[in-house]
Write an enzyme that holds these catalytic residues in place. Sequence first.
Site, mmCIF file in Angstrom:
data_model
loop_
_atom_site.group_PDB
_atom_site.id
_atom_site.type_symbol
_atom_site.label_atom_id
_atom_site.label_comp_id
_atom_site.label_asym_id
_atom_site.label_seq_id
_atom_site.Cartn_x
_atom_site.Cartn_y
_atom_site.Cartn_z
ATOM 1 C CD GLU A 76 28.826 35.599 100.086
ATOM 2 O OE1 GLU A 76 29.589 35.356 99.136
ATOM 3 O OE2 GLU A 76 27.591 35.497 100.036
ATOM 4 C CG ASP A 77 29.409 38.641 104.681
ATOM 5 O OD1 ASP A 77 28.620 38.284 103.796
ATOM 6 O OD2 ASP A 77 29.652 37.974 105.696
#
Length: 705
Positions: A76-77
Amino acid sequence: MLTINTFCQQLQTYLEPDQIQQVRRAYYFAEQAHDGQQRKSGEAYVLHPLSVAGILADMGIDHQSLQAAMLHDVIEDTEITKTALANQFGCTVANLVDGVSKLTHLEFKSHAESQAHNFQKMAIAMARDIRVILVKLADRLHNMRTIGVMRAESRCRIARETTDIYAPIASRLGMHKISVELEDLAFRAYYPMRHRYIKRAVETARGKHKALIEQVQQALVNCLAQENLFGTVTGREKHLASIYNKMKIQNKSFREIMDVFAFRITTDKVDTCYRILGAVHHLNLYRPVPGRFKDYIAIPKSNSYQSLHTTLYRVGSGVQTPIEIQIRTREMDAIANHGIAEHWLYKDDDSGRSAGTHSRARQWLQGLLEMQKQSGNALEFINHVKHDLFPDEEYVFTPKGEVLALPKGSTAVDFAYAVHTQIGNSCIACKINRRLAPLSQKLESGNTVEIITTTTAKPNMSWLSFIATAKASASIRHYLKNQVNRDSVNLGRRLLNQELGSINTSLEQIDPNQLQQYLERISIANLDDLLADIGLGKRMAYVCAHSLTKANNDTGQATNAPIAIHGTEGLLVKYSKCCNPLPGDSVVGHINSGHGIVVHRNLCKNLKELARQTDKTVSLTWAETTEGNFNVHLKVEVTANRGIIANLAASVAENDANIDQINVNEQDASLSVVNLGLNVHNRIHLARVMKSLRRLHGVIRLTRQ
Ligand code: MN
């Protein structure tokens, strides 16, 4: 403060050294991937995944889930992909991380009751491996514990999502402890003032009752000792969110809720539970409250909760303070707190493989079912639990963000009919996740589905082969049936007009009163029904025409004008398989009662037989332009020369015709007979094909069958 080293020490209590090493490796990987990133609080980002893993380790969950917890925000990051994770940590861990990321993307828009319920199920359905949910719940729990640093606006949104979606999921999976903490944290985030007030009130009440509570607790301990029963007595605290909800929903006063003393007694065996129950029911100075005893050991709750519940009151005392007591084994207590997660505590040999994990989740389910069977309870319970944990449904979004539940295997067509029959009937294409996709593509939980419609679209018979819902099937069949009806009315109108034409009149010229009288006489409701009957061959157009025009049927000397075939009549005009008529051939129609007209060529052998029933034949002609492809069979005699079949096929293709059937019979060494089934537009088209076939080297004779 939690560090990777203290964490790994904790893991030694239940994991193997090489498993701990793998968890450590995932930590270092995450540390590097999140390097330079910070939490809102200013801490290094990696502390978050480490804390999430810590929550899971407290429940004794397996090393793959812990690895996934360490890595859960990496896809996700950071720039790192699922494939990269799979290479480093294997597919199971990569799939877990991917599953958690997908859940993070679930956008929760509406908190209407039914929507929240569907979101809960959607989340569970999306997680093919139930451990995805466990990691997600731990992630959410840590975010809730540290929510203070967020802006008020996002605090409220996250808190609401927690109350509506995540706390109920935890409770559904029997993870009481997490569910309660999530609820309390969300309550505090959403209503900080009310939380503070109730907290203070609870502390005051506890101080006030302290002596009394200790007195009751001592009485219970003494009672067990006297009867020589093993058991641990603990006081139970009500959590703040549940106090608040009781005040709000059940409209109870704070005193009513707080003036209840609650105790739990845990022991070793089921047998002891019942003996303890007997003992407390005969406790000096206390009596059980009738109707308050519940045996959840014999009949567990649907999330596998087991316990004995009873309520006592003190005889003779002025204050009637109820004393609630729960009695259970330590194992039941652990399941009540951790639910499904509890099953990772007792690991078995193949704990390394995901199949093992899944089957353990199923075993858990199996265990529930066994318990239920023993207690002889309803099937409904089984369906309920099975459905809740492994739903047979996919949950998809409408373009407006509403959630729709469809059975597994559903397609965009099912979706369209689920939204509205009219949308189903006029759908021509669909977009899944904003991309054009085939209507037959199976939908998956989390998909956003958009249906493209046009006013001219019609349901397609071929849809019946891939749809999954009864609603779509019934709607399509209904539409097609009406289609047959519309076709038969049209055909019936033409047949009747043809007959009326032969006596120099037409349907428009018939006196309406006369028509009405005729319909009444033959007990038919309206003209369309009569026309449909004629179209379907249930009534003879000739008879109807003459009955309708009784007054002036003497003038009939005009000839029967033939009906023109357009090729678009639908299901009610069929082309006979025995003689394969083509546009341009001279043809005759035979009315097949109930099924419409079958078109034969004039020279069809079968027609001689059929033609005896003169009332069932109609004269036909072809319309100037006839649409469609028509079957025709050719018999080609060829010399047995190599490549002749390929030449035949090429020649057919050059003339824009299709071969739909070909078979070769060898007559002798030098002669073969090829039977060709072709699709052509009309007689002229066929003539062109035959001409070019005749020109081929090796073709001796060519006849149409
Ligand atoms: Mn996270």
